[in-house]
Design an enzyme around this catalytic site. Structure first.
Site, short mmCIF file in Angstrom:
data_model
loop_
_atom_site.label_atom_id
_atom_site.label_comp_id
_atom_site.label_asym_id
_atom_site.label_seq_id
_atom_site.Cartn_x
_atom_site.Cartn_y
_atom_site.Cartn_z
N HIS A 75 0.24 -1.24 0.30
CA HIS A 75 -0.30 0.33 -0.47
C HIS A 75 0.88 1.27 -0.20
CE1 HIS A 75 -3.14 2.26 1.13
NE2 HIS A 75 -4.42 1.31 1.32
N GLY A 85 0.57 -5.12 1.88
CA GLY A 85 -0.95 -5.14 0.55
C GLY A 85 -0.41 -5.70 -0.65
N TYR A 140 -5.36 -4.67 10.43
CA TYR A 140 -5.71 -4.97 8.62
C TYR A 140 -7.00 -5.93 8.72
CZ TYR A 140 -3.75 -7.00 4.36
OH TYR A 140 -3.47 -6.98 3.40
C1 LCV Z 1 4.97 4.79 -0.10
C2 LCV Z 1 7.28 4.02 -0.48
C3 LCV Z 1 6.63 2.68 -0.47
C4 LCV Z 1 5.34 2.28 0.26
N1 LCV Z 1 4.34 3.43 0.22
O1 LCV Z 1 13.70 1.50 -1.33
O2 LCV Z 1 0.01 -4.17 5.06
S1 LCV Z 1 -0.19 -3.43 5.54
O3 LCV Z 1 -1.70 -3.33 6.66
O4 LCV Z 1 0.73 -2.92 5.81
C5 LCV Z 1 -0.55 -2.03 3.91
C6 LCV Z 1 -0.62 -1.15 4.96
C7 LCV Z 1 0.51 -1.83 3.44
O5 LCV Z 1 0.64 -2.15 2.64
O6 LCV Z 1 1.52 -0.80 4.42
C8 LCV Z 1 2.82 -0.84 3.07
C9 LCV Z 1 3.94 -1.90 4.04
N2 LCV Z 1 5.02 -1.90 2.67
C10 LCV Z 1 6.39 -2.08 3.72
O7 LCV Z 1 6.57 -1.34 4.80
C11 LCV Z 1 7.43 -1.62 3.06
C12 LCV Z 1 8.14 -0.40 3.09
N3 LCV Z 1 9.33 -0.36 2.38
C13 LCV Z 1 10.06 -0.44 2.16
O8 LCV Z 1 10.58 -1.26 3.48
C14 LCV Z 1 10.83 -0.07 1.18
O9 LCV Z 1 11.07 0.86 0.72
C15 LCV Z 1 11.50 -1.48 0.41
C16 LCV Z 1 12.56 -2.24 2.06
C17 LCV Z 1 10.25 -1.64 0.23
C18 LCV Z 1 12.47 -0.93 -0.74
O10 LCV Z 1 13.89 -0.33 0.78
P1 LCV Z 1 14.63 0.11 -0.75
O11 LCV Z 1 15.93 0.80 -0.01
O12 LCV Z 1 14.97 -0.44 -2.25
P2 LCV Z 1 13.49 2.65 -0.58
O13 LCV Z 1 12.97 2.58 0.99
O14 LCV Z 1 14.22 4.38 -0.13
O15 LCV Z 1 12.42 3.22 -1.34
C19 LCV Z 1 12.37 3.60 -2.33
C20 LCV Z 1 10.66 5.11 -2.58
O16 LCV Z 1 9.77 4.32 -2.17
C21 LCV Z 1 9.26 4.88 -1.08
C22 LCV Z 1 9.72 5.49 -0.58
O17 LCV Z 1 9.32 6.28 0.35
C23 LCV Z 1 10.93 6.39 -0.70
O18 LCV Z 1 10.51 7.48 -1.75
P3 LCV Z 1 11.27 8.51 -1.64
O19 LCV Z 1 13.09 8.02 -3.04
O20 LCV Z 1 10.25 9.53 -1.84
O21 LCV Z 1 12.22 9.10 -0.54
N4 LCV Z 1 8.03 3.63 -1.03
C24 LCV Z 1 8.70 2.95 -0.67
N5 LCV Z 1 7.69 1.86 -0.38
N6 LCV Z 1 4.84 1.55 0.85
N7 LCV Z 1 6.65 4.91 -0.93
#
Ligand code: LCV
Length: 259
Positions: free
Chosen positions: A64, A108, A138
């Site tokens: 999400h 998600g 959730y």
């Molecule tokens: C917005 C993002 C996101 C993101 N949203 O890259 O299942 S539930 O109930 O939880 C539901 C509500 C749900 O699905 O919630 C989301 C759950 N997802 C996560 O917890 C994963 C969150 N993301 C991460 O942990 C990391 O981004 C991963 C491991 C996926 C990738 O890491 P990596 O180092 O390769 P970055 O974190 O640097 O992210 C690159 C860009 O994508 C955005 C993040 O904010 C960043 O944006 P900026 O370059 O503008 O800083 N991004 C990543 N995930 N879910 N934005």
């Protein structure tokens, strides 16, 4: 710039999630392009759909779009939330949707992949279900999608630890159908869609719908539903829910107080 790429190969439709900069976070805009692609495929003689990310990605979907989650006081996963609309669009599409998974699948994004009819993943793929990491309550439909795919003890482990599981464990548990090396996975999946396309689309469509209706047929009393909604409201009204959002936005670890 399109957030998804679409392609028609014979009677197979391919949708590629293509917002790599945001790790294919499931924003309202991305989701509306996926659902538009599915609707477009309905109008053609598409007999199978492949949902994928570009070859070689490290993240299939980060789940999400957290920046679109509401602050405390509003249900973050209501019936009309774009993610819920996408899940239903996949489940109700009248032909099989196959998730071709490379990289990490988060939150998600796991439910989107598991709403697909079959999953084929590379050995490096991982699956993490993360509401607990964010303080998110959730929703019942989402939990049911997961419960239909994952044995209960493993569903609890994934939900309570929010840690990724590897593709091999997902294969052993029957969550995914096959593991294929990255160099062969597309040809493998297209061979599967060719086999599906050679069969009766009407028969497949009705069996897919029968399986959807039977797997979602759970008697739940109004009192039970209201009790669950009340319990969820306590969570999305909580300090912890707001802390989960604030921590992600500030790129720091959340400190949950239990309040
Ligand atoms: C917005 C993002 C996101 C993101 N949203 O890259 O299942 S539930 O109930 O939880 C539901 C509500 C749900 O699905 O919630 C989301 C759950 N997802 C996560 O917890 C994963 C969150 N993301 C991460 O942990 C990391 O981004 C991963 C491991 C996926 C990738 O890491 P990596 O180092 O390769 P970055 O974190 O640097 O992210 C690159 C860009 O994508 C955005 C993040 O904010 C960043 O944006 P900026 O370059 O503008 O800083 N991004 C990543 N995930 N879910 N934005």
């Amino acid at each position: 710039m399109s957030l998804v790429l679409t392609e028609k190969r014979d009677t197979t439709g391919i949708i590629t999630l293509n917002n790599i900069a945001k790790r294919n976070a499931l924003s309202e805009a991305l989701i509306s392009e996926i659902t538009a692609a599915l609707n477009g495929f309905r109008a053609l003689n598409i007999r199978a759909v492949v949902l994928r990310a570009p070859p070689g990605v490290k993240v299939w979907s980060a789940g999400h779009d957290i920046s679109e989650l509401p602050d405390r006081g509003r249900d973050p996963l209501g019936f009309n939330d774009p993610l819920r609309i996408l899940i239903r669009a996949i489940q109700e599409f009248p032909a099989p949707v196959i998730a071709l998974i490379e990289g990490g699948v988060w939150g998600g994004g796991c439910e989107v992949a598991m709403a697909c009819d079959m999953l084929v993943a590379t050995p490096e793929a991982t699956f993490a279900i993360t509401p607990a990491k964010l303080g998110i309550p959730y929703n019942l439909g989402g939990v049911l999608t997961l419960l239909n795919m994952i044995p209960l003890p493993v569903a609890k482990e994934m939900l309570f630890t929010a840690q990724p599981i590897p593709a091999e464990q997902a294969l052993n548990l029957g969550i995914i159908n096959y593991i294929q090396p990255a160099a062969q996975i597309e040809a493998f999946v297209l061979a599967m869609t060719a086999r599906i396309s050679a069969n009766s689309p009407l028969s497949i469509a009705v069996m897919k719908e029968e399986l959807r209706l039977l797997s979602s047929a759970h008697a739940i009393s109004p009192e039970l539903f209201e009790r669950m909604q009340g319990a969820r409201r306590i969570v999305y009204d909580s300090d912890d829910y707001q802390e989960g959002l604030d921590a992600f936005r500030a790129k720091r670890q959340p400190q949950f107080s239990g309040k």
